[in-house]
Design an enzyme around this catalytic site. Structure first.
Site, short mmCIF file in Angstrom:
data_model
loop_
_atom_site.label_atom_id
_atom_site.label_comp_id
_atom_site.label_asym_id
_atom_site.label_seq_id
_atom_site.Cartn_x
_atom_site.Cartn_y
_atom_site.Cartn_z
N SER A 1 60.45 72.48 47.72
CA SER A 1 61.08 73.41 46.95
C SER A 1 59.80 74.58 46.95
O SER A 1 58.83 74.10 46.71
CB SER A 1 61.51 73.14 45.56
OG SER A 1 60.67 73.51 44.57
N LYS A 2 60.44 75.70 46.79
CA LYS A 2 59.41 76.88 46.76
C LYS A 2 58.70 76.82 45.51
O LYS A 2 57.40 77.20 45.58
CB LYS A 2 60.13 78.13 47.02
CG LYS A 2 59.73 79.41 47.23
CD LYS A 2 60.65 80.48 47.65
CE LYS A 2 60.05 81.92 47.25
NZ LYS A 2 60.90 82.85 47.55
N ARG A 3 59.45 76.62 44.61
CA ARG A 3 58.86 76.64 43.13
C ARG A 3 57.83 75.47 42.84
O ARG A 3 56.82 75.74 42.45
CB ARG A 3 59.76 76.32 42.00
CG ARG A 3 59.50 77.17 40.69
CD ARG A 3 60.80 77.42 39.96
NE ARG A 3 61.65 76.13 40.16
CZ ARG A 3 61.72 75.07 39.35
NH1 ARG A 3 60.70 74.68 38.43
NH2 ARG A 3 62.51 74.21 39.65
N LYS A 4 58.12 74.41 43.51
CA LYS A 4 57.36 72.99 43.27
C LYS A 4 56.16 72.82 43.98
O LYS A 4 55.17 72.14 43.71
CB LYS A 4 58.31 71.85 42.84
CG LYS A 4 59.01 71.90 41.80
CD LYS A 4 59.81 70.69 41.55
CE LYS A 4 61.15 70.66 40.88
NZ LYS A 4 61.98 69.36 41.46
#
Ligand code: GLU
Length: 546
Positions: free
Chosen positions: A294-297
């Site tokens: 994931s881009k966020r994590k």
């Protein structure tokens, strides 16, 4: 209804190319049998990630192992998502990993099948949209966002498929009067495909990666031209992949659900459908469960992460190759010195579902790859990293190529039977050399011997040291200094009577090692001192006294 008249009203452009002109301008490519034409078609959003590299590598290998062409197409139809410099960043990032395009990557230049920016191809899309309207296969839709939202709400409530189809396709059957009235009143409109498909009909489709899959016919009247006259991805990609003569579309599996739309578009456009291969998503194990990166994590999803962290690009590529084709590892073991480009890559051997990306495994590959480098290659790699991400001191150190190459030959064990195999990333390699430079030499003098012994040892050895001594002469002097400071010169003597000595020769050597390198562990000390030079070595012996 006079469809020709309607088409001219909806798309009034006078200088659109004829469909025949387009076919002539972009003729089938003259390539040998079996050559694949592949492309990477990113939207210039500024975020280039591991999934892009994974796909790009599959594209690039497929094209280049078959004598084909791999090109870059910029899907910039969504102006809102455009980020300045994004295209350059895609090209630069992929180039860093050795993935190069045959066409489309020259920002100002255009090759034979260009333009490669979709916004510059608007006349082609408009010409084909106009043709579809004339043939009764596309129509104007005047529905507002609110009306579409309301339709969606009703469909969701009734638990029906959402979208613009069947009875919900309100503008599909507008009368001539209704259409012209709406146009005369200046209502904005989009152009929609008049789908001919039937959701009760299913076909078997051969995906180049996933194998045999079932696809249901499309019945959605999807938008092909938006109200600003710019095409949607669906429409633009069909026209571009046809005219750029793509033979194999490799793209993420998130597009699988749009495949029915694309199949219908190619059909109504009378284009031969290219082959499609849908890549699986990259996954990681997080707390024992597999999930998508994931881009966020996950910082490791961004390609910039690997450059900044100083991963060796070939290591990342070779690791990706092991994920792309499960037989790569075995091949690489059999061909330890071969370039990965010699591997017979095949899309059909790509994983069908969730490919696991594991940083620990990447680190193993990295250690292995870096251990194979010559000191000169390692220098070039570390310098590249230091220039971009290192400190000012690092950059200054790398000005001295000869000195660093000598250090690298020593610390990597060049020529030795056992090569050093613990360097994973550039930064680590750079830090390993810090003690060779006075401005980054940060010793912690923690000796096990008492101060008087330490000083005696250091003084004694400084007095004897001669930079022209070979290894054995150097060692003989070390022993001599050790004896003078109360250590046993020979281990056998020490063993017989340990109480009589301050320690053995290696205890004495440790004092010198700490003085010269700042640490009780270092590569061959005689060579280290040789590289540092007499003056600096003696200065260190002196300032290390307590
Ligand atoms: N522009 C699309 C994307 O960035 C490309 C999909 C494709 O490769 O066809 O996802």
């Amino acid at each position: 209804m006079d469809l020709k008249k309607l088409a001219s009203r909806l798309i009034p452009d006078e200088n659109l190319p004829s469909l025949e002109d387009c076919e002539k301008a972009y003729p089938p490519r003259k390539l040998k049998e079996g050559a694949e034409v592949t492309r990477l078609a990113p939207s210039p959003t500024g975020f280039i990630h591991l999934g892009n590299l994974y796909s790009a590598l599959a594209d690039e290998r497929t094209a280049h192992t078959t004598g084909g062409v791999f090109y870059l197409r910029i899907e910039d139809t969504d102006e809102k998502r455009k980020v300045e410099g994004a295209v350059e960043s895609v090209i630069r990032s992929l180039k860093y990993f050795g993935v190069n395009f045959d066409e489309g990557a020259e920002i100002d230049g255009e090759n034979a099948y260009g333009p490669y920016y979709q916004r510059r191809r608007a006349p082609i899309y408009r010409a084909f949209a106009k043709d579809l309207i004339e043939r009764g296969l596309a129509y104007p839709c005047f529905c507002t966002e609110e009306e579409l939202d309301e339709t969606r709400r009703i469909q969701t409530e009734k638990k029906e498929v959402t979208g613009y189809y069947g009875e919900y396709a309100k503008c599909r059957n507008l009368t001539e009067e209704q259409i012209y009235a709406a146009l005369d009143s200046g209502k904005p409109f989009v152009i929609r495909l008049k789908s001919q498909g039937d959701v009760n009909v299913k076909h078997t489709f051969r995906d180049a990666i996933k194998g045999s899959i079932t696809v249901t016919e499309n019945n959605q009247d999807v938008v092909i031209l938006k109200s600003d006259g710019i095409p949607t991805y669906h429409f633009a990609h069909a026209i571009d992949d046809h005219f750029m003569r793509t033979t194999l579309v490799i793209r993420g599996e998130e597009w699988l659900s749009s495949l029915p739309i694309h199949i219908e578009l190619f059909k109504v456009l009378s284009f031969e459908l290219p082959r499609y291969g849908h890549t699986c998503s990259l996954m990681k194990v997080d707390n024992g469960t597999k999930r998508k990166l994931s881009k966020r994590k996950d910082p490791e999803l961004s390609l910039d992460f690997y450059r900044a962290a100083g991963y060796y690009p070939q290591a990342v590529i070779r690791y990706l190759m092991t994920i792309l084709n499960s037989n790569f590892e075995e091949w690489a073991a059999k061909n330890p010195t071969a370039d990965y480009k010699q591997f017979p890559f095949s899309v059909s051997k790509m994983g069908k579902s969730g490919a696991l990306f594991d940083l620990d495994k990447l680190n193993d590959v990295s250690r292995d790859e870096l251990s194979k480098l010559s000191p000169e290659e390692m220098f070039a790699f570390l310098k590249g990293w230091a220039d971009e991400f290192g400190t000012e001191k690092d950059r200054a150190h790398f000005e001295n190529a000869d000195y660093i190459i000598k250090i690298l030959a020593l610390i990597m064990g060049a020529g030795a039977k056992k090569k050093r195999k613990d360097i994973v990333r550039a930064e680590q390699g750079v830090r390993l050399m810090d003690y060779f430079f006075d401005d980054t030499f940060a010793p912690e003098y923690s000796y096990r011997a008492d101060n008087e012994t330490v000083n005696k040892m250091l003084e004694g050895f400084a007095a004897l040291y001669d930079e022209n001594d070979d290894n054995s002469a150097w060692f003989a002097k070390l022993k001599q200094a050790a004896a003078g400071a109360g250590f046993a010169a020979e281990n056998a003597e020490y063993k017989l009577n340990p109480e009589a000595y301050k320690g053995n020769v290696s205890d004495a050597a440790e004092i010198v090692r700490i003085a010269v390198t700042g640490s009780p562990n270092s590569p061959d000390l005689c060579t280290v001192m040789g590289i540092l030079g007499k003056e600096r070595s003696i200065a260190r012996l002196n300032s290390a006294k307590r």
